[in-house]
Design a protein around this motif. Structure first.
Motif, mmCIF file in Angstrom:
data_model
loop_
_atom_site.group_PDB
_atom_site.id
_atom_site.type_symbol
_atom_site.label_atom_id
_atom_site.label_comp_id
_atom_site.label_asym_id
_atom_site.label_seq_id
_atom_site.Cartn_x
_atom_site.Cartn_y
_atom_site.Cartn_z
ATOM 1 N N LEU A 1 -0.997 45.136 -34.196
ATOM 2 C CA LEU A 1 -2.284 45.799 -34.009
ATOM 3 C C LEU A 1 -3.041 45.201 -32.830
ATOM 4 N N VAL A 2 -3.068 43.863 -32.737
ATOM 5 C CA VAL A 2 -3.753 43.191 -31.633
ATOM 6 C C VAL A 2 -3.079 43.527 -30.308
ATOM 7 N N PHE A 3 -1.753 43.547 -30.301
ATOM 8 C CA PHE A 3 -1.010 43.852 -29.073
ATOM 9 C C PHE A 3 -1.331 45.258 -28.577
ATOM 10 N N VAL A 4 -1.316 46.230 -29.489
ATOM 11 C CA VAL A 4 -1.625 47.610 -29.111
ATOM 12 C C VAL A 4 -3.067 47.722 -28.626
ATOM 13 N N ALA A 5 -3.991 47.016 -29.292
ATOM 14 C CA ALA A 5 -5.399 47.069 -28.880
ATOM 15 C C ALA A 5 -5.585 46.494 -27.475
ATOM 16 N N VAL A 6 -4.909 45.373 -27.181
ATOM 17 C CA VAL A 6 -5.019 44.752 -25.860
ATOM 18 C C VAL A 6 -4.454 45.668 -24.780
ATOM 19 N N ILE A 7 -3.284 46.252 -25.060
ATOM 20 C CA ILE A 7 -2.667 47.168 -24.101
ATOM 21 C C ILE A 7 -3.541 48.397 -23.877
ATOM 22 N N PHE B 1 -6.712 48.584 -24.159
ATOM 23 C CA PHE B 1 -7.950 48.249 -23.455
ATOM 24 C C PHE B 1 -7.702 47.963 -21.971
ATOM 25 N N PHE B 2 -6.776 47.058 -21.679
ATOM 26 C CA PHE B 2 -6.560 46.643 -20.298
ATOM 27 C C PHE B 2 -5.769 47.668 -19.482
ATOM 28 N N GLY B 3 -4.889 48.443 -20.150
ATOM 29 C CA GLY B 3 -4.108 49.449 -19.434
ATOM 30 C C GLY B 3 -4.978 50.521 -18.793
ATOM 31 N N PRO B 4 -5.781 51.235 -19.601
ATOM 32 C CA PRO B 4 -6.684 52.226 -18.999
ATOM 33 C C PRO B 4 -7.700 51.605 -18.041
ATOM 34 N N GLY B 5 -8.168 50.374 -18.347
ATOM 35 C CA GLY B 5 -9.117 49.717 -17.455
ATOM 36 C C GLY B 5 -8.521 49.479 -16.077
ATOM 37 N N PHE B 6 -7.288 49.008 -16.048
ATOM 38 C CA PHE B 6 -6.606 48.788 -14.768
ATOM 39 C C PHE B 6 -6.393 50.111 -14.042
ATOM 40 N N THR B 7 -6.072 51.169 -14.796
ATOM 41 C CA THR B 7 -5.858 52.492 -14.193
ATOM 42 C C THR B 7 -7.132 53.007 -13.535
ATOM 43 N N VAL B 8 -8.262 52.857 -14.235
ATOM 44 C CA VAL B 8 -9.539 53.307 -13.680
ATOM 45 C C VAL B 8 -9.877 52.525 -12.415
ATOM 46 N N MET B 9 -9.686 51.203 -12.454
ATOM 47 C CA MET B 9 -9.995 50.383 -11.281
ATOM 48 C C MET B 9 -9.076 50.726 -10.114
ATOM 49 N N ALA B 10 -7.802 50.946 -10.379
ATOM 50 C CA ALA B 10 -6.867 51.301 -9.317
ATOM 51 C C ALA B 10 -7.231 52.641 -8.690
ATOM 52 N N PHE B 11 -7.648 53.594 -9.540
ATOM 53 C CA PHE B 11 -8.060 54.904 -9.023
ATOM 54 C C PHE B 11 -9.287 54.778 -8.134
ATOM 55 N N HIS B 12 -10.287 54.011 -8.586
ATOM 56 C CA HIS B 12 -11.504 53.836 -7.805
ATOM 57 C C HIS B 12 -11.216 53.115 -6.490
ATOM 58 N N ASN B 13 -10.331 52.153 -6.543
ATOM 59 C CA ASN B 13 -9.963 51.440 -5.321
ATOM 60 C C ASN B 13 -9.206 52.351 -4.356
ATOM 61 N N ASP B 14 -8.404 53.244 -4.914
ATOM 62 C CA ASP B 14 -7.602 54.151 -4.096
ATOM 63 C C ASP B 14 -8.487 55.128 -3.324
ATOM 64 N N ILE B 15 -9.562 55.584 -3.941
ATOM 65 C CA ILE B 15 -10.450 56.553 -3.273
ATOM 66 C C ILE B 15 -11.624 55.858 -2.578
ATOM 67 N N SER B 16 -11.645 54.512 -2.624
ATOM 68 C CA SER B 16 -12.712 53.725 -1.978
ATOM 69 C C SER B 16 -14.088 54.198 -2.435
ATOM 70 N N ILE B 17 -14.300 54.150 -3.736
ATOM 71 C CA ILE B 17 -15.533 54.699 -4.297
ATOM 72 C C ILE B 17 -16.768 53.910 -3.869
ATOM 73 N N ASN B 18 -16.589 52.605 -3.583
ATOM 74 C CA ASN B 18 -17.738 51.817 -3.127
ATOM 75 C C ASN B 18 -18.249 52.314 -1.769
ATOM 76 N N LYS B 19 -17.297 52.661 -0.902
ATOM 77 C CA LYS B 19 -17.690 53.187 0.412
ATOM 78 C C LYS B 19 -18.367 54.551 0.267
ATOM 79 N N ILE B 20 -17.877 55.353 -0.689
ATOM 80 C CA ILE B 20 -18.474 56.677 -0.909
ATOM 81 C C ILE B 20 -19.914 56.532 -1.385
ATOM 82 N N PHE B 21 -20.139 55.637 -2.346
ATOM 83 C CA PHE B 21 -21.493 55.424 -2.853
ATOM 84 C C PHE B 21 -22.415 54.884 -1.749
ATOM 85 N N SER B 22 -21.869 53.977 -0.955
ATOM 86 C CA SER B 22 -22.681 53.404 0.128
ATOM 87 C C SER B 22 -23.059 54.472 1.148
#
Length: 209
Positions: A103-109, A111-132
């Protein structure tokens, strides 16, 4: 029992906890004659053994043959599946620290799996530059750090995820099934169909002679 009709609605998948499997374990039955219905429910259709596979596929034709042979004069109408996958479940298997570790293993995966995916997507489209760039176009001068855009976007993203998955903690927002629940049901149905078809092709289905 002459001219008695018994309606049988078989399930696609049935989990049983006893080695002795009866008709009532895999199907719902209805008959105007309550005695016939009770007798049909108690008929044994399979017996699991120690070294036998814990999954078996039973053809509904076999069940109909058994009922009509044990209840002369009864006609069976099947309103459900053509075959049922039965699985012997050990209720004590899921208890203990191993299950908690899973249960803990699935919960960790999860949590961090989708989190990494979201961060990678934002980095790919350079969302910080878009907001700026948006901030500079609206305000007329560049942002000196994180602005209201980043904060609003983060809050909106969290709210969107909550609404999409239809849960806040352990509470469901609406009565509709969540997307994960829908996909799990679709996956479960596909797996059951695949197992039933594989057993049929390999000639391992418990069927009429």
């Amino acid at each position: 029992m002459a001219n008695t009709v018994l309606y049988l609605k078989a399930e696609q998948n049935a989990e049983v906890m006893e080695e002795r499997v009866c008709v009532k374990d895999i199907a719902s039955l209805y008959c105007a004659d309550k005695n016939v219905c009770a007798k049909a429910k108690s008929l044994k259709i399979h017996q699991f053994h120690e070294k036998e596979k814990k999954r078996q596929v039973i053809s509904i034709l076999k069940v109909i043959e058994l009922i009509e042979s044990e209840c002369p004069g009864v006609s069976v109408e099947n309103l459900g599946e053509n075959a049922t996958l039965i699985e012997l479940v050990n209720v004590n298997r899921h208890k203990g620290p191993v299950q908690w570790l899973k249960l803990v293993f699935v919960a960790v995966i999860s949590f961090f799996g989708p989190g990494f995916t979201v961060m990678a997507f934002h980095n790919d489209i350079s969302i910080n530059k878009i907001f700026s760039r948006i901030y500079e176009l609206v305000m007329g001068y560049p942002s000196d750090g994180y602005s209201i855009l980043e904060v609003s976007y983060s809050i909106g993203l969290a709210v969107g995820i909550i609404l999409f998955f239809n849960h806040i903690g352990g509470r469901r927002i609406t009565k509709d099934p969540t997307p994960i629940e829908v996909e799990m049901r679709v996956y479960e149905t596909d797996v059951n169909k695949a197992l039933i078809e594989t057993a049929d092709r390999e000639g391992k289905t418990i069927d009429v002679s």
